[in-house]
Design an enzyme around this catalytic site. Sequence first.
Site, PDB file in Angstrom:
ATOM      1  N   GLU A  46       0.858  -1.181   0.000  1.00  0.00           N
ATOM      2  CA  GLU A  46       0.000   0.000   0.000  1.00  0.00           C
ATOM      3  C   GLU A  46       0.891   1.226   0.000  1.00  0.00           C
ATOM      4  O   GLU A  46       1.778   1.351   0.847  1.00  0.00           O
ATOM      5  CB  GLU A  46      -0.886   0.008   1.253  1.00  0.00           C
ATOM      6  CG  GLU A  46      -1.550   1.334   1.554  1.00  0.00           C
ATOM      7  CD  GLU A  46      -2.011   1.445   2.993  1.00  0.00           C
ATOM      8  OE1 GLU A  46      -2.149   2.582   3.482  1.00  0.00           O
ATOM      9  OE2 GLU A  46      -2.224   0.399   3.644  1.00  0.00           O
ATOM     10  N   THR A  80      -4.623   5.727   2.811  1.00  0.00           N
ATOM     11  CA  THR A  80      -5.025   7.051   3.288  1.00  0.00           C
ATOM     12  C   THR A  80      -5.922   7.713   2.254  1.00  0.00           C
ATOM     13  O   THR A  80      -5.793   8.903   1.946  1.00  0.00           O
ATOM     14  CB  THR A  80      -3.805   7.945   3.623  1.00  0.00           C
ATOM     15  OG1 THR A  80      -2.775   7.150   4.216  1.00  0.00           O
ATOM     16  CG2 THR A  80      -4.200   9.024   4.621  1.00  0.00           C
ATOM     17  N   LYS A 139      -9.909  -2.951   8.247  1.00  0.00           N
ATOM     18  CA  LYS A 139      -8.627  -2.540   8.801  1.00  0.00           C
ATOM     19  C   LYS A 139      -8.867  -2.052  10.223  1.00  0.00           C
ATOM     20  O   LYS A 139      -9.504  -1.026  10.428  1.00  0.00           O
ATOM     21  CB  LYS A 139      -8.040  -1.429   7.931  1.00  0.00           C
ATOM     22  CG  LYS A 139      -6.857  -0.685   8.517  1.00  0.00           C
ATOM     23  CD  LYS A 139      -6.441   0.440   7.558  1.00  0.00           C
ATOM     24  CE  LYS A 139      -5.550   1.453   8.213  1.00  0.00           C
ATOM     25  NZ  LYS A 139      -5.158   2.526   7.265  1.00  0.00           N
TER      26      LYS A 139
END
Length: 218
Positions: A46, A80, A139
């Site tokens: 990521e 994000t 998550k």
Amino acid sequence: MRPHPTTPLLDLLRSRRLLAIVRGSDPDAALRAIEVLAEEGVTMMEVSLSGADALTVVRKAAAALGTGAGGPGVHLGAGTVLTARDATAARDAGATFIVTPGLGAGVTEAIRLGLPVLAGALTPTEVIAAVEQGAAAVKLFPASAGGVPYLRALRDPFPAVPFVPVGGVGLDSVQEYLEAGAIAVGLGSPLLGDAANGGDLSELRRRVRTALDLVGPR
């Protein structure tokens, strides 16, 4: 709650068990770190959009590594992701999945675009919302807020929800989280160190090998 649906992203998380999170102040160093991760056998990464010129890093990494969703090789996501614009830009740059710190427009738009989402949640209410919105997995963020005992407590009411702890997970706690029922763990600075800021790549290789040993055969 209904059983959680199986998706390609969920299958990957379950089989690979390690998500490397790259966030750097130096785009060229971040790209070099990604290449090292791939060379050492990390296949899920990521790139956080909070890093410097992160979309360019995603674009160059996707081109260099030949990333793809559901197939062999490296699978590259964007993290994000907060807004609908973030989700679209990440998709256009070549991200094949989306990671968010919480629930919001980034989740909704990514799912609308057909991108699988690892959606951030902490409380039981947020876990329910993430599942209802169609997240491929949840998550648990920040995992350090409650640690391994909190993950165990959440799994009592949500035994079918696939959790991926992120935020405060170190190499010394990887096995504990997996033994507590996490399907994978996300490692940022405890794995990358300063490599994405221009730091030591040899130390990154050492930590990657340790992490892969901890998560077990893939």
